[in-house]
Design an enzyme around this catalytic site. Structure first.
Site, PDB file in Angstrom:
ATOM      1  CG  ASP A   7       3.731  -6.651  -4.668  1.00  0.00           C
ATOM      2  OD1 ASP A   7       4.437  -5.697  -5.051  1.00  0.00           O
ATOM      3  OD2 ASP A   7       4.182  -7.806  -4.526  1.00  0.00           O
ATOM      4  CD  GLU A  67       6.317  -2.026  -3.524  1.00  0.00           C
ATOM      5  OE1 GLU A  67       6.626  -2.018  -2.327  1.00  0.00           O
ATOM      6  OE2 GLU A  67       6.496  -2.989  -4.283  1.00  0.00           O
ATOM      7  CG  ASP A 140       3.696 -11.917  -5.226  1.00  0.00           C
ATOM      8  OD1 ASP A 140       4.465 -11.208  -5.894  1.00  0.00           O
ATOM      9  OD2 ASP A 140       3.862 -13.147  -5.071  1.00  0.00           O
TER      10      ASP A 140
END
Length: 167
Positions: A7, A67, A140
């Site tokens: 992330d 991502e 996260d």
């Protein structure tokens, strides 16, 4: 297959490492790379690169799943996160690890089956799918695990459809 989910962030980079074999997940590690606000940009990026490289060496993953960025407001934040994301991609590329990118929508659909799932729903599914006692912290890291799960599910689907997967 060992997958490192990322992330991307500038202050906090979520890291989730899972092993996926025979439709079963095993959590190897989850954590975060953090950089303090007062640290110069170049030093923050260097710290992110160095720590990411350590994860790549430690786990020798079959894939890195990251991502894609989505921003709708703060341009300065977007630029900083984009720089950090670039450093993460270079670390994986230098380690010769295949990189797969997923949108937030793809992650939500892969983990919950619902593209409009909220953060709590995703975290609960991560906990359940990985057989964890608690929702991973920081958030996260939970997001990074969700991205790794997304990749495992996407790879399985690609194999079922005969689409070339990673390595």
């Amino acid at each position: 297959m060992v997958i490192i989910g990322i992330d991307p962030g500038y202050a906090i980079v979520g890291i989730g490492v899972v092993e996926y074999r025979g439709n079963k997940f095993r959590t190897l590690e989850y954590s975060a790379i953090t950089t303090p606000a007062g640290m110069p940009t170049v030093e923050r990026l260097k710290k992110i690169y160095t720590e990411m490289t350590s994860y790549l060496i430690k786990y020798d993953p079959d894939a890195v799943a990251i991502e894609e960025l989505f921003f709708n407001s703060n341009q300065k934040t977007a630029i900083n996160v984009a720089q950090a994301r670039g450093v993460l991609l270079v670390a994986a590329a230098n380690a010769n690890v295949p990189i797969c990118e997923y949108t937030p929508l793809q992650v939500k659909q892969a983990v919950t089956g619902y593209g409009r799932a909220d953060k709590k729903q995703i975290q609960q599914m991560v906990k359940m799918l990985l057989g964890l006692n608690a929702i991973p912290k920081p958030d996260d890291a939970a997001d990074a695990l969700a991205i790794a799960i997304c990749h495992a599910h996407s790879r399985k689907m690609n194999n079922m459809l005969g689409v070339n997967g990673v390595r």
